[in-house]
Design an enzyme around this catalytic site. Structure first.
Site, mmCIF file in Angstrom:
data_model
loop_
_atom_site.group_PDB
_atom_site.id
_atom_site.type_symbol
_atom_site.label_atom_id
_atom_site.label_comp_id
_atom_site.label_asym_id
_atom_site.label_seq_id
_atom_site.Cartn_x
_atom_site.Cartn_y
_atom_site.Cartn_z
ATOM 1 N N GLY A 1 30.755 10.764 4.699
ATOM 2 C CA GLY A 1 31.447 11.641 5.641
ATOM 3 C C GLY A 1 31.414 11.075 7.056
ATOM 4 N N LEU B 1 24.311 11.372 1.106
ATOM 5 C CA LEU B 1 24.938 11.249 -0.215
ATOM 6 C C LEU B 1 26.443 11.035 -0.155
ATOM 7 C CD1 LEU B 1 22.956 13.855 -2.322
ATOM 8 C CD2 LEU B 1 22.878 11.370 -2.464
ATOM 9 N N HIS C 1 19.836 13.366 8.338
ATOM 10 C CA HIS C 1 20.627 14.256 9.180
ATOM 11 C C HIS C 1 19.765 14.992 10.201
ATOM 12 C CE1 HIS C 1 22.922 17.699 10.519
ATOM 13 N NE2 HIS C 1 24.005 16.997 10.221
ATOM 14 N N GLU D 1 13.520 14.879 16.043
ATOM 15 C CA GLU D 1 13.181 13.696 16.838
ATOM 16 C C GLU D 1 12.496 12.654 15.983
ATOM 17 O OE1 GLU D 1 13.894 13.182 20.018
ATOM 18 O OE2 GLU D 1 14.838 15.153 20.241
ATOM 19 N N HIS E 1 29.449 11.553 9.455
ATOM 20 C CA HIS E 1 28.158 11.092 9.953
ATOM 21 C C HIS E 1 27.940 9.611 9.637
ATOM 22 C CE1 HIS E 1 27.328 15.081 11.066
ATOM 23 N NE2 HIS E 1 26.949 15.539 9.891
#
Lengths: 119, 119
Positions: free
Chosen positions: A74, A71, A9, A46, A76
């Site tokens: 979702g 995990l 993330h 980055e 993302h």
């Protein structure tokens, strides 16, 4: 050339991003299937996923597996990561970019949690 | 009675919270070390960690292992979860509540990622 891109993330806390970079280093050493192993971040750190992919391709990758270090399935994992991959897939139509199942989808997570719980 | 409390972050997306509840059900079935396995959430979903602990204790748990379902050793793992445990530990000084290492600390994560990457 076969590459693995670990995607996390990304965090405002640089220590957390460094944890991902250290994990990538351990993956690099342990792996036998990929010529190159690198990492990228969805946000807050980055390189971005498109930049990570472009760098691997610039270095000669003809096939990239993108592994979401997440995990849960979702937004993302379902929308954002595929969207980022799509951007680069259009730029390089001859490169094979494949998104692996996210970490949380591994059935072995169960055993691992139970093992951690009794240590 | 020996209990395991899986602790996840919690999400606005109820589907993600349900994923944790399903995982807890799978842990319950697979486990051989704990009499009870339940889950709780740091925020955004129910029960909270203190309420999850209180419920286990009300049901007879004398020892609870709290397992953080987190990938990084951020503020949640280092401060927030121990803080929640401390609240309940003060209410029930005779109950042993132990925080297990977070999932991301498991060295087996490396193998698991590499295995997922080639499936």
């Amino acid at each position: 050339m076969n590459a693995l891109l670990l995607v996390a993330h990304g965090s405002r806390r640089e220590r957390s991003n460094d944890e991902i970079r250290e994990l990538t280093e351990r993956l690099r050493k342990a792996n036998r299937d990929f010529d190159v192993v690198d990492c990228a971040f969805l946000e807050l750190a980055e390189p971005s996923i498109p930049d990570g992919l472009r760098q691997l391709i610039a270095n000669g990758a003809s096939r990239v597996v993108v592994m979401p270090y997440f995990l849960s399935a979702g937004r993302h994992v379902v929308d954002d990561i595929p969207g980022d991959i799509e951007i680069v897939a259009r730029e390089y139509p001859d490169i094979e970019i494949h998104q692996a199942p996210y970490l949380g989808a591994a059935t072995e997570i169960i055993e691992l949690l139970l093992k951690q719980a009794v240590t």
